[in-house]
Design an enzyme around this catalytic site. Structure first.
Site, PDB file in Angstrom:
ATOM      1  N   CYS A 121      -1.855  -3.554   6.581  1.00  0.00           N
ATOM      2  CA  CYS A 121      -2.549  -3.999   5.412  1.00  0.00           C
ATOM      3  C   CYS A 121      -3.457  -5.169   5.726  1.00  0.00           C
ATOM      4  O   CYS A 121      -3.221  -6.212   6.165  1.00  0.00           O
ATOM      5  CB  CYS A 121      -1.467  -4.666   4.258  1.00  0.00           C
ATOM      6  N   CYS A 155      -2.098 -12.131  -9.576  1.00  0.00           N
ATOM      7  CA  CYS A 155      -2.263 -11.988  -8.182  1.00  0.00           C
ATOM      8  C   CYS A 155      -2.455 -13.565  -7.758  1.00  0.00           C
ATOM      9  O   CYS A 155      -3.074 -14.403  -8.111  1.00  0.00           O
ATOM     10  CB  CYS A 155      -3.582 -11.426  -7.861  1.00  0.00           C
ATOM     11  N   SER A 177      -8.676   0.106  -1.302  1.00  0.00           N
ATOM     12  CA  SER A 177      -8.026  -0.105  -2.679  1.00  0.00           C
ATOM     13  C   SER A 177      -8.885  -1.192  -3.401  1.00  0.00           C
ATOM     14  O   SER A 177      -9.457  -2.227  -2.851  1.00  0.00           O
ATOM     15  CB  SER A 177      -6.626  -0.736  -2.548  1.00  0.00           C
ATOM     16  N   ASN A 196       5.828  -8.438  -8.093  1.00  0.00           N
ATOM     17  CA  ASN A 196       6.486  -9.293  -6.884  1.00  0.00           C
ATOM     18  C   ASN A 196       6.330 -10.750  -7.727  1.00  0.00           C
ATOM     19  O   ASN A 196       5.296 -11.308  -7.648  1.00  0.00           O
ATOM     20  CB  ASN A 196       5.521  -9.370  -5.801  1.00  0.00           C
ATOM     21  N   CYS A 234      -7.721 -11.457 -10.941  1.00  0.00           N
ATOM     22  CA  CYS A 234      -6.515 -10.793 -11.754  1.00  0.00           C
ATOM     23  C   CYS A 234      -5.273 -12.203 -11.934  1.00  0.00           C
ATOM     24  O   CYS A 234      -5.080 -12.780 -11.011  1.00  0.00           O
ATOM     25  CB  CYS A 234      -5.927  -9.883 -10.799  1.00  0.00           C
ATOM     26  N   CYS A 242       0.642 -10.080  -1.578  1.00  0.00           N
ATOM     27  CA  CYS A 242      -0.568 -10.711  -1.552  1.00  0.00           C
ATOM     28  C   CYS A 242      -0.906 -12.156  -1.681  1.00  0.00           C
ATOM     29  O   CYS A 242      -0.501 -12.707  -2.647  1.00  0.00           O
ATOM     30  CB  CYS A 242      -1.478  -9.811  -2.535  1.00  0.00           C
ATOM     31  N   CYS A 291     -10.400 -14.407  -3.190  1.00  0.00           N
ATOM     32  CA  CYS A 291     -10.992 -13.323  -4.030  1.00  0.00           C
ATOM     33  C   CYS A 291     -11.652 -13.806  -5.451  1.00  0.00           C
ATOM     34  O   CYS A 291     -11.238 -14.900  -6.002  1.00  0.00           O
ATOM     35  CB  CYS A 291      -9.564 -12.240  -4.284  1.00  0.00           C
ATOM     36  N   GLU A 347      -4.232 -13.333   5.866  1.00  0.00           N
ATOM     37  CA  GLU A 347      -3.147 -12.639   6.363  1.00  0.00           C
ATOM     38  C   GLU A 347      -3.214 -11.206   6.458  1.00  0.00           C
ATOM     39  O   GLU A 347      -4.107 -10.318   5.648  1.00  0.00           O
ATOM     40  CB  GLU A 347      -2.202 -12.763   4.951  1.00  0.00           C
ATOM     41  N   GLY A 379      -8.306  -9.990  -1.146  1.00  0.00           N
ATOM     42  CA  GLY A 379      -9.863  -9.913  -1.190  1.00  0.00           C
ATOM     43  C   GLY A 379     -10.235  -8.504  -1.801  1.00  0.00           C
ATOM     44  O   GLY A 379      -9.193  -7.873  -1.902  1.00  0.00           O
ATOM     45  N   GLU A 380     -11.360  -8.388  -2.705  1.00  0.00           N
ATOM     46  CA  GLU A 380     -11.777  -6.944  -3.034  1.00  0.00           C
ATOM     47  C   GLU A 380     -12.765  -6.404  -1.953  1.00  0.00           C
ATOM     48  O   GLU A 380     -13.702  -6.810  -1.761  1.00  0.00           O
ATOM     49  CB  GLU A 380     -12.547  -7.365  -4.311  1.00  0.00           C
ATOM     50  N   SER A 406      -6.405   0.016  -8.401  1.00  0.00           N
ATOM     51  CA  SER A 406      -5.422  -1.071  -9.168  1.00  0.00           C
ATOM     52  C   SER A 406      -5.583  -0.678 -10.611  1.00  0.00           C
ATOM     53  O   SER A 406      -6.571  -1.436 -10.966  1.00  0.00           O
ATOM     54  CB  SER A 406      -5.597  -2.342  -8.582  1.00  0.00           C
ATOM     55  N   LEU A 407      -4.687   0.080 -11.156  1.00  0.00           N
ATOM     56  CA  LEU A 407      -5.162   0.145 -12.763  1.00  0.00           C
ATOM     57  C   LEU A 407      -4.294  -0.571 -13.566  1.00  0.00           C
ATOM     58  O   LEU A 407      -4.833  -1.287 -14.201  1.00  0.00           O
ATOM     59  CB  LEU A 407      -4.737   1.695 -12.897  1.00  0.00           C
ATOM     60  N   ASN A 408      -3.049  -0.701 -13.675  1.00  0.00           N
ATOM     61  CA  ASN A 408      -2.193  -1.632 -14.042  1.00  0.00           C
ATOM     62  C   ASN A 408      -1.999  -1.822 -15.518  1.00  0.00           C
ATOM     63  O   ASN A 408      -1.314  -2.418 -16.093  1.00  0.00           O
ATOM     64  CB  ASN A 408      -2.711  -3.157 -13.526  1.00  0.00           C
TER      65      ASN A 408
HETATM   66  N1  SAH Z   1      -8.677  -6.135  -4.530  1.00  0.00           N
HETATM   67  C1  SAH Z   1      -7.888  -4.849  -4.055  1.00  0.00           C
HETATM   68  C2  SAH Z   1      -7.246  -4.954  -3.022  1.00  0.00           C
HETATM   69  C3  SAH Z   1      -6.088  -6.262  -2.850  1.00  0.00           C
HETATM   70  S1  SAH Z   1      -4.720  -6.301  -4.082  1.00  0.00           S
HETATM   71  C4  SAH Z   1      -7.259  -4.365  -5.202  1.00  0.00           C
HETATM   72  O1  SAH Z   1      -7.343  -4.778  -6.327  1.00  0.00           O
HETATM   73  O2  SAH Z   1      -6.911  -3.119  -5.153  1.00  0.00           O
HETATM   74  C5  SAH Z   1      -3.626  -4.879  -3.549  1.00  0.00           C
HETATM   75  C6  SAH Z   1      -2.545  -4.690  -4.387  1.00  0.00           C
HETATM   76  O3  SAH Z   1      -1.748  -5.724  -4.471  1.00  0.00           O
HETATM   77  C7  SAH Z   1      -3.317  -4.289  -6.056  1.00  0.00           C
HETATM   78  O4  SAH Z   1      -2.708  -3.103  -6.229  1.00  0.00           O
HETATM   79  C8  SAH Z   1      -2.570  -5.466  -6.695  1.00  0.00           C
HETATM   80  O5  SAH Z   1      -2.401  -4.977  -8.006  1.00  0.00           O
HETATM   81  C9  SAH Z   1      -1.362  -5.681  -6.099  1.00  0.00           C
HETATM   82  N2  SAH Z   1      -0.647  -7.075  -6.330  1.00  0.00           N
HETATM   83  C10 SAH Z   1      -1.611  -8.298  -6.262  1.00  0.00           C
HETATM   84  N3  SAH Z   1      -0.444  -9.234  -6.649  1.00  0.00           N
HETATM   85  C11 SAH Z   1       0.977  -8.530  -6.921  1.00  0.00           C
HETATM   86  C12 SAH Z   1       2.101  -9.120  -7.148  1.00  0.00           C
HETATM   87  N4  SAH Z   1       2.351 -10.241  -7.505  1.00  0.00           N
HETATM   88  N5  SAH Z   1       2.837  -8.204  -7.068  1.00  0.00           N
HETATM   89  C13 SAH Z   1       2.842  -6.878  -6.994  1.00  0.00           C
HETATM   90  N6  SAH Z   1       1.409  -6.217  -6.724  1.00  0.00           N
HETATM   91  C14 SAH Z   1       0.599  -7.219  -6.418  1.00  0.00           C
END
Ligand code: SAH
Length: 350
Positions: free
Chosen positions: A103, A117, A196, A294, A114, A337, A110, A90, A163-164, A218-220
């Protein structure tokens, strides 16, 4: 037969020289492919017939197959592309005030796993090739051209799709060379390109040395226990190692690293988390991008109430942190994503 878009300009120049042609022809060819949106070598009229023949005997110049497109009410557009081997990826085209941001995906699936995701659910299938990465950009510009929109209006790229990116490092770097080739390639300015990562620490330093793109992390979460639960990569590279790599990341004096922080109800959205985030990021030139989670069917996580989100943001702002909540664009087309791909696969399974 090879896809010519797998080659950087330097590689193509070398190839041409080996075949008895001239290196500078690579620049001409690049202009045709990336700026003039050529669909075949025959169109490249400033190359001799012999060279055009040589190219079509050795290379092909293709586009991705646009299998499905969804347009959100806010005009965010999501493309589902089919690759030659039948896999899907996508890309999301996001309209901004005076330009577009794309994007981009870097892998089919991936490996990071996570927990929030959707892309993670299917595991990793394979890395994207250079051609597959940059075709997303070239084809999105072609799409704008067909709608009578100046293709260069697509001026910003975020590697935040499936993907990463740092797990497909070599192809990422080659793609960036083509994307940021300002003379003959796609002409993206480095400050308009953001990579990212979930936090592949050794590759972060390398990225800073190899390119001058923006970095997003992506700290989270603000403690290792929570982050490891959400993002298994944290077991290998804990928060302290990650932030140390960020502190050392080479960037221009006024640049900042973006820290993406998904807000998940009851998991990482407390006042204490917000305060801890300020402390953690204080030694780093940072800005925070809060992303309300999301929701999707494969996850029990919930998005916090708007009041909670604003309270979290306010704590950061009150302490002079640069911070914003990401406008949730494309929510009605599942632009997060992996969501369009997942829907499509479900449809096929039924
Ligand atoms: N692998 C890379 C890039 C892809 S994810 C990374 O981890 O940064 C891109 C962004 O989408 C990341 O910041 C991730 O935390 C966020 N993301 C993934 N799933 C999501 C969801 N369900 N709701 C909101 N953000 C999400």
């Amino acid at each position: 037969m090879k896809n010519i878009q797998d080659y950087t300009r330097e590689e193509l120049a070398k190839w041409l020289e080996n075949k008895g042609s001239r290196a500078f022809r690579a620049g001409q060819i690049f202009k045709w492919i990336y700026l003039k949106q050529a669909n075949s070598f025959d169109e490249m009229t400033d190359l001799g017939k012999e060279l055009r023949c040589l190219l079509s005997e050795n290379f092909y110049l293709g586009r991705l197959v646009l299998e499905e497109k969804q347009v959100s009410s806010d005009t965010t557009e999501k493309f589902l592309f089919r690759l030659n081997d039948g896999n899907h990826i996508e890309s999301v085209l996001i309209p901004e005030k005076d330009h577009f941001t794309l994007c981009v995906s870097t892998q089919v699936g991936c490996a990071m796993d996570c927990k929030f995701c959707l892309t993670a659910k299917g595991g990793i299938i394979r890395n994207l090739t250079v051609a597959e990465i940059i075709s997303q950009v070239r084809d999105a510009r072609f799409y704008l051209l067909q709608k009578n929109i100046e293709p260069l209006k697509l001026s910003n790229i975020v590697f935040m799709g499936m993907g990463e990116p740092l797990a497909n490092y070599d192809n990422l770097i080659k793609s960036l060379r083509i994307i940021m080739d300002t003379d003959y390639g796609m002409k993206f300015a480095a400050r308009r390109v953001t990579v990212s990562t979930s936090g592949l620490v050794p590759k972060i330093a390398q990225l800073g040395l190899d390119t001058d793109v923006n970095l997003a992390i992506s700290l989270n979460a603000t403690d290792d226990k929570t982050r490891s639960q959400l993002m298994p990569i944290n077991n290998k590279y804990p928060i302290s190692d990650l932030l140390e790599a960020c502190r050392k990341f080479t960037m221009k004096p006024r640049n900042k690293i973006t820290f993406e922080y998904i807000l998940i109800q009851g998991i990482n959205d407390s006042k204490e988390d917000a305060l801890k985030l300020v402390t953690l990021l204080s030694p780093i030139r940072a800005k925070v991008n809060l992303i309300p989670f999301n929701e999707h069917e494969a996850s029990p996580f919930k998005r916090p109430a708007p009041k909670q989100i604003l309270a979290f943001l306010q704590i950061l702002l009150d302490r002079d942190m640069t911070a914003m909540t990401r406008k949730s664009k494309g929510a009605d087309i599942s632009a997060a994503c992996g969501q369009l791909k997942a829907k499509m696969i479900n449809k096929k399974d039924q």
